[in-house]
Write a protein that holds these residues in place. Structure first.
Motif, PDB file in Angstrom:
ATOM      1  N   UNK A 111       0.936  -1.322  -0.066  1.00 37.29           N
ATOM      2  CA  UNK A 111       0.095   0.097  -0.003  1.00 37.29           C
ATOM      3  C   UNK A 111       1.054   1.225  -0.202  1.00 37.29           C
ATOM      4  N   UNK A 112       1.941   1.185   0.945  1.00 39.27           N
ATOM      5  CA  UNK A 112       2.623   2.570   1.050  1.00 39.27           C
ATOM      6  C   UNK A 112       3.578   2.624  -0.279  1.00 39.27           C
ATOM      7  N   UNK A 113       4.012   1.613  -0.736  1.00 40.63           N
ATOM      8  CA  UNK A 113       4.840   1.687  -1.964  1.00 40.63           C
ATOM      9  C   UNK A 113       4.044   2.351  -3.238  1.00 40.63           C
ATOM     10  N   UNK A 114       2.673   1.987  -3.289  1.00 40.39           N
ATOM     11  CA  UNK A 114       2.197   2.917  -4.335  1.00 40.39           C
ATOM     12  C   UNK A 114       1.830   4.103  -4.021  1.00 40.39           C
ATOM     13  N   UNK A 149      -3.759  -2.326  -3.830  1.00 37.39           N
ATOM     14  CA  UNK A 149      -2.345  -2.229  -3.987  1.00 37.39           C
ATOM     15  C   UNK A 149      -1.468  -3.508  -4.255  1.00 37.39           C
ATOM     16  N   UNK A 150      -2.262  -4.533  -3.969  1.00 37.15           N
ATOM     17  CA  UNK A 150      -1.576  -5.815  -4.274  1.00 37.15           C
ATOM     18  C   UNK A 150      -2.000  -6.567  -5.401  1.00 37.15           C
ATOM     19  N   UNK A 151      -2.556  -5.796  -6.243  1.00 41.69           N
ATOM     20  CA  UNK A 151      -2.992  -6.468  -7.568  1.00 41.69           C
ATOM     21  C   UNK A 151      -1.705  -6.434  -8.229  1.00 41.69           C
ATOM     22  N   UNK A 152      -1.670  -7.531  -9.112  1.00 46.44           N
ATOM     23  CA  UNK A 152      -0.362  -7.954 -10.017  1.00 46.44           C
ATOM     24  C   UNK A 152       0.799  -8.210  -9.007  1.00 46.44           C
ATOM     25  N   UNK A 153       0.524  -8.403  -7.749  1.00 43.34           N
ATOM     26  CA  UNK A 153       1.921  -9.071  -6.826  1.00 43.34           C
ATOM     27  C   UNK A 153       2.036 -10.464  -7.399  1.00 43.34           C
ATOM     28  N   UNK A 173       3.421 -20.871  -9.127  1.00 40.75           N
ATOM     29  CA  UNK A 173       3.698 -19.463  -9.328  1.00 40.75           C
ATOM     30  C   UNK A 173       2.415 -18.422  -9.719  1.00 40.75           C
ATOM     31  N   UNK A 174       2.260 -17.741  -8.831  1.00 38.99           N
ATOM     32  CA  UNK A 174       0.638 -16.942  -8.644  1.00 38.99           C
ATOM     33  C   UNK A 174       0.956 -15.600  -9.057  1.00 38.99           C
ATOM     34  N   UNK A 175      -0.318 -15.119  -9.288  1.00 37.74           N
ATOM     35  CA  UNK A 175      -0.142 -13.461  -9.492  1.00 37.74           C
ATOM     36  C   UNK A 175      -1.622 -13.088  -8.952  1.00 37.74           C
ATOM     37  N   UNK A 176      -1.602 -11.990  -8.334  1.00 38.65           N
ATOM     38  CA  UNK A 176      -2.834 -11.372  -7.956  1.00 38.65           C
ATOM     39  C   UNK A 176      -3.398 -10.784  -9.327  1.00 38.65           C
ATOM     40  N   UNK A 177      -4.616 -11.161  -9.537  1.00 42.57           N
ATOM     41  CA  UNK A 177      -5.603 -10.582 -10.727  1.00 42.57           C
ATOM     42  C   UNK A 177      -7.052 -10.420 -10.180  1.00 42.57           C
ATOM     43  N   UNK A 178      -7.437  -9.177 -10.278  1.00 40.86           N
ATOM     44  CA  UNK A 178      -9.020  -8.916 -10.121  1.00 40.86           C
ATOM     45  C   UNK A 178      -9.177  -9.467  -8.674  1.00 40.86           C
ATOM     46  N   UNK A 179      -8.257  -9.009  -7.820  1.00 38.39           N
ATOM     47  CA  UNK A 179      -8.412  -9.227  -6.311  1.00 38.39           C
ATOM     48  C   UNK A 179      -8.431 -10.759  -5.768  1.00 38.39           C
TER      49      UNK A 179
END
Length: 385
Positions: A243-246, A272-276, A369-375
């Motif tokens: 969150x703070x990085x963004x 903020x964690x979208x696409x992490x 291997x994961x990514x956050x997409x659409x929450x």
């Protein structure tokens, strides 16, 4: 009283204690009471949520174990002592468990430092310390009573480095890590592997578990101009850093250690964690039968709640403990020896789990291997964010 009399008295007293303990264990082996495990872990303090998640996994496994007939006809139970994942508390708990003949095995602690502080006590006293979330590579080096179903950081962090550098193509990295023994060890393994894969480490920054304002650290990270940000964090601090990085204008790709994998990471991080990106040992969309069975049972027991990795770790640990006890019975040394004898125990994290006797760890954990997409967490499709 003469010195000879004193020595005779001491020897006699020690013999009585040993005989009494042996009698207690023999009586326990014939008992119809539940077989009792000791659990050392956090129920209060900054890591309290993990203790709560452990209990959910334990209790689901116990339901299934008892439905299948228990441990050679006996029930299995656990006594959970709150360590707050503090080494001082874990040492006191170890002494308590060791002196209680009902406790046949210990599970925990949550963090490797808390567990490793207590390891000498368990080793000297001859009680298995089963560290199922202890990823520090030195944990099982504490002695032959230390066993673990946790993937060592020596194995896990190179997987994260390969994902970040080889798969995502990140070449200049900033690493933020918890300034704990676990965090520093993880950082060192990650940095070593990332460099071997050809990446440059622009900056590393440690932070304490209680820290809540990361903006000055993130400004230094921004000034180093990396193309990727690596988080060696738990889910609560990882979400806050994202969150703070963004907020400070860092839009670079974020990769995180598997320790952030939890629905809470999505809840606390929001957009903020979208696409992490992250790797994980457990993913609910895994089609394996062990995973489907675990998820269905968890949702049925806990009103539709989605389980996370720490629920899976504790569920697997209780099932492994049951498999060991079916071989080793209730004798503490026989239990130690039984860890080397269990074969192909069904588990969520490992599939068919068998210990490597030399390392006293299970090898061959699943890696997604994961990514956050659409929450939501999703398997990464190979496409850039």
């Amino acid at each position: 009283m003469s010195n000879i009399d004193r020595r005779t008295l001491v020897r006699g007293s020690l013999a009585a204690v040993v005989a009494g303990a042996a009698f207690s264990r023999a009586a326990l082996a014939q008992s119809s009471e539940p077989i009792l495990l000791g659990v050392s872990g956090p129920l209060t303090g900054p890591n309290a949520q993990y203790g709560a998640q452990w209990k959910q996994g334990f209790d689901l496994a116990l339901d299934e174990i008892h439905a299948a007939g228990g441990i050679n006809g006996r029930k299995l139970a656990y006594q959970f002592e709150d360590s707050q994942s503090d080494p001082r508390q874990s040492v006191a708990i170890a002494q308590k468990f060791l002196s209680d003949p009902r406790i046949v095995m210990e599970l925990g602690d949550f963090s490797s430092p808390a567990s490793m502080a207590a390891s000498p006590i368990y080793q000297r006293g001859g009680l298995v310390q089963f560290g199922f979330t202890n990823s520090h590579p030195d944990f099982t080096k504490g002695g032959d009573f230390m066993w673990s179903t946790s993937v060592s950081q020596a194995d896990e962090q190179p997987l994260l480095a390969a994902y970040a550098v080889k798969r995502l193509g990140l070449k200049k990295l900033a690493v933020l890590h918890l300034n704990t023994d676990w965090g520093r060890t993880s950082r060192d393994y990650f940095v070593k592997a990332a460099k071997e894969y050809g990446a440059e480490i622009a900056v590393t920054e440690g932070y304490i578990a209680e820290e809540r304002d990361f903006r000055s650290t993130l400004v230094r990270v921004r000034d180093a101009n990396p193309d990727g940000l690596i988080l060696i964090s738990y889910y609560s601090d990882g979400a806050l850093i994202a969150r703070q990085a963004r907020q400070v204008g860092l839009k670079q790709t974020i990769c995180a250690a598997s320790s952030v994998y939890s629905p809470k990471f999505l809840e606390l991080g929001g957009e903020a964690v979208e696409d992490v990106h992250l790797g994980t040992r457990y993913f609910p969309e895994d089609p394996r039968s062990e995973v489907k069975k675990f998820i269905a049972g968890f949702k049925a027991k806990y009103n539709g709640q989605e389980p996370d990795a720490f629920n899976a770790y504790s569920y697997d640990a209780m099932n492994m403990a049951a498999a060991v006890l079916k071989i080793g019975g209730t004798d503490r040394r026989a239990i130690r020896d039984a860890f080397a004898k269990v074969k192909d125990v069904s588990s969520v994290i490992f599939g068919s789990a068998t210990f490597d006797v030399e390392s006293r760890r299970v090898k061959g954990a699943m890696n997604a291997e994961l990514v956050v997409r659409k929450g939501q967490f999703a398997l990464w499709d190979g496409k850039p964010t």
